[in-house]
Scaffold this motif. Sequence first.
Motif, PDB file in Angstrom:
ATOM      1  N   ASN A 101       0.779  -1.168   0.029  1.00  0.00           N
ATOM      2  CA  ASN A 101       0.084   0.149  -0.127  1.00  0.00           C
ATOM      3  C   ASN A 101       0.920   1.452  -0.217  1.00  0.00           C
ATOM      4  OD1 ASN A 101      -1.651   2.100   0.392  1.00  0.00           O
ATOM      5  ND2 ASN A 101      -2.952   1.111   2.030  1.00  0.00           N
ATOM      6  N   VAL A 102       1.100   1.666  -1.240  1.00  0.00           N
ATOM      7  CA  VAL A 102       1.988   2.797  -1.242  1.00  0.00           C
ATOM      8  C   VAL A 102       1.225   4.199  -0.494  1.00  0.00           C
ATOM      9  CG1 VAL A 102       3.179   4.567  -2.899  1.00  0.00           C
ATOM     10  CG2 VAL A 102       3.094   1.966  -3.444  1.00  0.00           C
ATOM     11  N   ASN A 103       0.089   4.184  -0.562  1.00  0.00           N
ATOM     12  CA  ASN A 103      -0.568   5.362  -0.023  1.00  0.00           C
ATOM     13  C   ASN A 103      -0.382   5.465   1.488  1.00  0.00           C
ATOM     14  OD1 ASN A 103      -1.739   6.247  -2.557  1.00  0.00           O
ATOM     15  ND2 ASN A 103      -3.485   4.993  -2.306  1.00  0.00           N
ATOM     16  N   ARG A 104       0.009   4.248   1.928  1.00  0.00           N
ATOM     17  CA  ARG A 104       0.408   4.273   3.379  1.00  0.00           C
ATOM     18  C   ARG A 104       1.802   4.477   3.645  1.00  0.00           C
ATOM     19  NH1 ARG A 104      -0.127  -1.102   4.354  1.00  0.00           N
ATOM     20  NH2 ARG A 104       2.140  -1.283   4.046  1.00  0.00           N
ATOM     21  N   THR A 105       2.547   4.046   2.824  1.00  0.00           N
ATOM     22  CA  THR A 105       4.293   3.842   2.890  1.00  0.00           C
ATOM     23  C   THR A 105       4.558   5.513   2.750  1.00  0.00           C
ATOM     24  OG1 THR A 105       4.200   1.894   2.267  1.00  0.00           O
ATOM     25  CG2 THR A 105       6.377   3.268   2.371  1.00  0.00           C
ATOM     26  N   ALA A 106       3.951   6.005   1.626  1.00  0.00           N
ATOM     27  CA  ALA A 106       4.427   7.581   1.308  1.00  0.00           C
ATOM     28  C   ALA A 106       4.532   8.415   2.380  1.00  0.00           C
ATOM     29  CB  ALA A 106       3.975   7.758   0.270  1.00  0.00           C
ATOM     30  N   PRO A 107       3.169   8.621   3.125  1.00  0.00           N
ATOM     31  CA  PRO A 107       3.170   9.419   4.285  1.00  0.00           C
ATOM     32  C   PRO A 107       4.002   9.238   5.374  1.00  0.00           C
ATOM     33  CG  PRO A 107       1.029   8.524   4.003  1.00  0.00           C
ATOM     34  CD  PRO A 107       1.794   7.946   2.586  1.00  0.00           C
ATOM     35  N   GLU A 108       4.098   7.895   5.613  1.00  0.00           N
ATOM     36  CA  GLU A 108       5.144   7.365   6.579  1.00  0.00           C
ATOM     37  C   GLU A 108       6.405   7.815   6.385  1.00  0.00           C
ATOM     38  OE1 GLU A 108       4.447   3.197   6.955  1.00  0.00           O
ATOM     39  OE2 GLU A 108       2.434   3.506   8.137  1.00  0.00           O
ATOM     40  N   MET A 109       7.200   7.752   5.208  1.00  0.00           N
ATOM     41  CA  MET A 109       8.307   7.898   4.988  1.00  0.00           C
ATOM     42  C   MET A 109       8.575   9.506   4.996  1.00  0.00           C
ATOM     43  SD  MET A 109      10.372   5.548   4.257  1.00  0.00           S
ATOM     44  CE  MET A 109       9.451   4.750   5.419  1.00  0.00           C
ATOM     45  N   ARG A 110       7.459  10.237   4.689  1.00  0.00           N
ATOM     46  CA  ARG A 110       7.390  11.930   4.970  1.00  0.00           C
ATOM     47  C   ARG A 110       7.861  12.336   6.335  1.00  0.00           C
ATOM     48  NH1 ARG A 110       3.642  11.940   0.545  1.00  0.00           N
ATOM     49  NH2 ARG A 110       1.858  12.047   1.811  1.00  0.00           N
ATOM     50  N   VAL A 111       7.110  11.488   7.072  1.00  0.00           N
ATOM     51  CA  VAL A 111       7.153  11.813   8.473  1.00  0.00           C
ATOM     52  C   VAL A 111       8.609  11.409   9.217  1.00  0.00           C
ATOM     53  CG1 VAL A 111       6.364  11.289  10.746  1.00  0.00           C
ATOM     54  CG2 VAL A 111       4.646  11.650   8.881  1.00  0.00           C
ATOM     55  N   LEU A 112       8.923  10.153   8.889  1.00  0.00           N
ATOM     56  CA  LEU A 112      10.205   9.393   9.125  1.00  0.00           C
ATOM     57  C   LEU A 112      11.463  10.653   8.723  1.00  0.00           C
ATOM     58  CD1 LEU A 112      10.070   5.792   8.460  1.00  0.00           C
ATOM     59  CD2 LEU A 112      10.025   7.012  10.863  1.00  0.00           C
ATOM     60  N   PHE A 113      11.341  11.210   7.618  1.00  0.00           N
ATOM     61  CA  PHE A 113      12.435  12.071   7.249  1.00  0.00           C
ATOM     62  C   PHE A 113      12.255  13.892   7.599  1.00  0.00           C
ATOM     63  CE2 PHE A 113      13.377   8.920   4.088  1.00  0.00           C
ATOM     64  CZ  PHE A 113      14.874   9.106   3.560  1.00  0.00           C
ATOM     65  N   ARG A 114      11.434  13.926   8.540  1.00  0.00           N
ATOM     66  CA  ARG A 114      11.170  15.195   9.049  1.00  0.00           C
ATOM     67  C   ARG A 114      12.616  15.696   9.470  1.00  0.00           C
ATOM     68  NH1 ARG A 114       5.325  15.377  11.896  1.00  0.00           N
ATOM     69  NH2 ARG A 114       4.203  15.699   9.812  1.00  0.00           N
ATOM     70  N   LYS A 115      13.386  14.896  10.066  1.00  0.00           N
ATOM     71  CA  LYS A 115      14.675  15.328  10.873  1.00  0.00           C
ATOM     72  C   LYS A 115      15.904  15.338  10.033  1.00  0.00           C
ATOM     73  CE  LYS A 115      13.635  14.513  15.384  1.00  0.00           C
ATOM     74  NZ  LYS A 115      14.088  13.571  16.713  1.00  0.00           N
ATOM     75  N   GLY A 116      15.456  14.887   8.581  1.00  0.00           N
ATOM     76  CA  GLY A 116      16.174  14.742   7.290  1.00  0.00           C
ATOM     77  C   GLY A 116      15.863  15.685   6.247  1.00  0.00           C
ATOM     78  N   GLN A 117      16.104  15.100   5.134  1.00  0.00           N
ATOM     79  CA  GLN A 117      15.331  15.618   3.833  1.00  0.00           C
ATOM     80  C   GLN A 117      14.861  14.597   2.856  1.00  0.00           C
ATOM     81  OE1 GLN A 117      17.863  18.653   2.009  1.00  0.00           O
ATOM     82  NE2 GLN A 117      16.749  18.540   0.140  1.00  0.00           N
ATOM     83  N   LEU A 118      13.842  14.417   2.580  1.00  0.00           N
ATOM     84  CA  LEU A 118      13.278  13.642   1.500  1.00  0.00           C
ATOM     85  C   LEU A 118      13.431  14.324   0.374  1.00  0.00           C
ATOM     86  CD1 LEU A 118      11.869  10.861   0.870  1.00  0.00           C
ATOM     87  CD2 LEU A 118       9.776  11.972   1.401  1.00  0.00           C
ATOM     88  N   GLY A 119      14.213  13.492  -0.530  1.00  0.00           N
ATOM     89  CA  GLY A 119      14.164  14.065  -2.015  1.00  0.00           C
ATOM     90  C   GLY A 119      13.337  13.438  -3.205  1.00  0.00           C
ATOM     91  N   THR A 120      13.311  13.845  -4.160  1.00  0.00           N
ATOM     92  CA  THR A 120      12.642  13.454  -5.310  1.00  0.00           C
ATOM     93  C   THR A 120      13.550  12.420  -6.150  1.00  0.00           C
ATOM     94  OG1 THR A 120      13.697  15.233  -6.966  1.00  0.00           O
ATOM     95  CG2 THR A 120      11.368  15.650  -5.703  1.00  0.00           C
ATOM     96  N   SER A 121      12.780  11.702  -6.953  1.00  0.00           N
ATOM     97  CA  SER A 121      13.605  10.524  -7.605  1.00  0.00           C
ATOM     98  C   SER A 121      14.698  10.903  -8.476  1.00  0.00           C
ATOM     99  CB  SER A 121      12.375   9.629  -8.650  1.00  0.00           C
ATOM    100  OG  SER A 121      13.140   8.739  -9.207  1.00  0.00           O
ATOM    101  N   GLY A 122      15.930  10.472  -8.133  1.00  0.00           N
ATOM    102  CA  GLY A 122      17.138  10.845  -8.894  1.00  0.00           C
ATOM    103  C   GLY A 122      17.880  11.864  -8.211  1.00  0.00           C
TER     104      GLY A 122
END
Length: 237
Positions: A101-122
């Motif tokens: 379920n990507v719709n579950r995983t994507a927001p979870e990753m955004r939360v986990l990356f708050r203390k770092g930086q989530l980038g775009t593909s590439g």
Amino acid sequence: MGAQWKAKGKELAANARGRVFGKLSKDIMIAARSGADPAANARLRLLVEQARKVSMPKDTLDRAIKKGAGLTGEAVNFEHVIYEGYAPHRVPLMVECLTDNVNRTAPEMRVLFRKGQLGTSGSVAWDFDHVGMIEAEPAAKGADAEVAAIEAGAQDFEPGEEDGSTTFLTDPADLDLVSRALPTHGFTVLSAKLGYKAKNPVDPASLSAEQLEEVEAFLAAIDSNDDVQNIFAGLGG
């Protein structure tokens, strides 16, 4: 108080073991799509050996194989997703997920990356090489990792720090070929997977002890997510 801490320690160990079994079960299910017989499925055979080394219950192992091979009537619909970004202090990161379920995983990753930086593909992938990674140990005393790497067709090798194992690096297309060749050159293969190796890893010596702790805590939080299979961090050592 001592009994309470002991019980807590057992709970943490059980949770960690459960995460290991969960991640390994997903890999086994994916591999079993190509056949439920480990003797005829090299990838599955290696995963079965890994499962035995970490004492995965036989029922759990058998269930994962049968489910992946479609023998239980249950659908296995895992999507492979890569998230790129940075841990604290600009440590580059590739996070490999298997999710239903990507719709579950994507927001979870955004939360986990708050203390770092989530980038775009590439945005970070350019700083990593996509390689085959084979962890192996000497089958006999005196086995030479450099000779084995050359003879088996590996591109490079990295000696383990403490456990005596060696990581052999290959072209992605050569992963299975090198895995099969290493035993004839004195090494027992423990695991084999495709992964990412940082081209310009951050030197741990450039970070303070406190900064390293922040990076390690960040990576541990991401690793605790059930959808995360592998983390490849550009941190030297």
